[in-house]
Design an enzyme around this catalytic site. Structure first.
Site, PDB file in Angstrom:
ATOM      1  N   PRO A   2       0.856  -1.095   0.065  1.00  0.00           N
ATOM      2  CA  PRO A   2      -0.189  -0.134  -0.124  1.00  0.00           C
ATOM      3  C   PRO A   2       1.097   1.426   0.056  1.00  0.00           C
ATOM      4  O   PRO A   2       2.067   1.427   0.374  1.00  0.00           O
ATOM      5  CB  PRO A   2      -0.858   0.111   1.237  1.00  0.00           C
ATOM      6  CG  PRO A   2       0.290  -0.957   2.130  1.00  0.00           C
ATOM      7  CD  PRO A   2       1.014  -1.864   1.256  1.00  0.00           C
ATOM      8  N   PRO A  37       2.185  -6.399   2.296  1.00  0.00           N
ATOM      9  CA  PRO A  37       3.780  -6.956   2.239  1.00  0.00           C
ATOM     10  C   PRO A  37       4.697  -5.691   2.773  1.00  0.00           C
ATOM     11  O   PRO A  37       4.309  -4.681   1.945  1.00  0.00           O
ATOM     12  CB  PRO A  37       4.135  -7.284   0.820  1.00  0.00           C
ATOM     13  CG  PRO A  37       2.867  -7.330   0.073  1.00  0.00           C
ATOM     14  CD  PRO A  37       1.910  -6.760   1.051  1.00  0.00           C
ATOM     15  N   ARG A  42       4.808   2.253   1.111  1.00  0.00           N
ATOM     16  CA  ARG A  42       5.238   3.509   1.075  1.00  0.00           C
ATOM     17  C   ARG A  42       4.341   4.785   1.373  1.00  0.00           C
ATOM     18  O   ARG A  42       3.215   4.877   1.472  1.00  0.00           O
ATOM     19  CB  ARG A  42       5.229   4.047  -0.647  1.00  0.00           C
ATOM     20  CG  ARG A  42       5.684   3.008  -1.737  1.00  0.00           C
ATOM     21  CD  ARG A  42       7.288   3.053  -1.654  1.00  0.00           C
ATOM     22  NE  ARG A  42       7.676   1.917  -2.711  1.00  0.00           N
ATOM     23  CZ  ARG A  42       7.917   0.575  -2.564  1.00  0.00           C
ATOM     24  NH1 ARG A  42       7.475   0.103  -1.392  1.00  0.00           N
ATOM     25  NH2 ARG A  42       8.235  -0.111  -3.528  1.00  0.00           N
ATOM     26  N   ARG A  73      -8.245  -7.381  -0.834  1.00  0.00           N
ATOM     27  CA  ARG A  73      -8.432  -7.633   0.645  1.00  0.00           C
ATOM     28  C   ARG A  73      -9.882  -7.632   0.846  1.00  0.00           C
ATOM     29  O   ARG A  73     -10.557  -7.214   0.237  1.00  0.00           O
ATOM     30  CB  ARG A  73      -7.689  -6.610   1.310  1.00  0.00           C
ATOM     31  CG  ARG A  73      -6.103  -6.360   1.363  1.00  0.00           C
ATOM     32  CD  ARG A  73      -5.546  -6.165   0.259  1.00  0.00           C
ATOM     33  NE  ARG A  73      -4.111  -6.213   0.612  1.00  0.00           N
ATOM     34  CZ  ARG A  73      -3.359  -5.801  -0.491  1.00  0.00           C
ATOM     35  NH1 ARG A  73      -3.761  -5.430  -1.504  1.00  0.00           N
ATOM     36  NH2 ARG A  73      -2.112  -5.859  -0.199  1.00  0.00           N
TER      37      ARG A  73
END
Length: 129
Positions: A2, A37, A42, A73
């Site tokens: 994300p 992950p 960022r 998700r």
């Protein structure tokens, strides 16, 4: 993914501690490494110099956060992470919110994989840990 993007008005610069906010937000995502992950996380912030809030009569301020994620998700996971991130944002600005006019907001943008391009070797570092 994300990615977290924080936009904030320049009248908050001296008091907002944006670098620490980014650290706090990243920590939330890192704590959910089962769905995000770590190597893909960022965060960045943009100080806004040109803006107008409401009628422009006060020294109003705002912080708007965007969370961009890839698809896949569950709704429950998305709600959980957004709720936690927004609580962090509200907590970070508690003192400022009590002293001045301040609008806090957050939105989620979900991309389909066919619309994103990635080339990232940072993931490898976390797989080898």
């Amino acid at each position: 993914m994300p990615h977290i993007i924080v936009e904030y008005t320049d009248n908050l610069r001296k008091e907002a501690d944006i670098p620490n906010l980014l650290k706090e937000l990243n920590s939330v995502l890192i704590s959910r490494s089962d769905i995000f992950p770590t190597g893909g996380i960022r965060s960045r912030a943009f100080e806004l110099k040109d803006y107008r809030i409401a009628d422009g009569a006060e020294n109003d301020a705002f912080v708007h956060t965007i969370l961009k994620i890839g698809s896949g998700r569950s709704d429950l996971d998305k709600k959980g992470v957004c709720d936690e991130l927004f609580e962090v944002i509200k907590g970070h600005f508690t003192d400022l919110f009590a002293r001045r006019y301040l609008a806090l907001s957050m939105e989620l943008i979900e991309f389909i994989e066919a619309g994103t391009y990635k080339h990232n070797n940072i993931h490898k570092r976390f797989r080898n840990s």
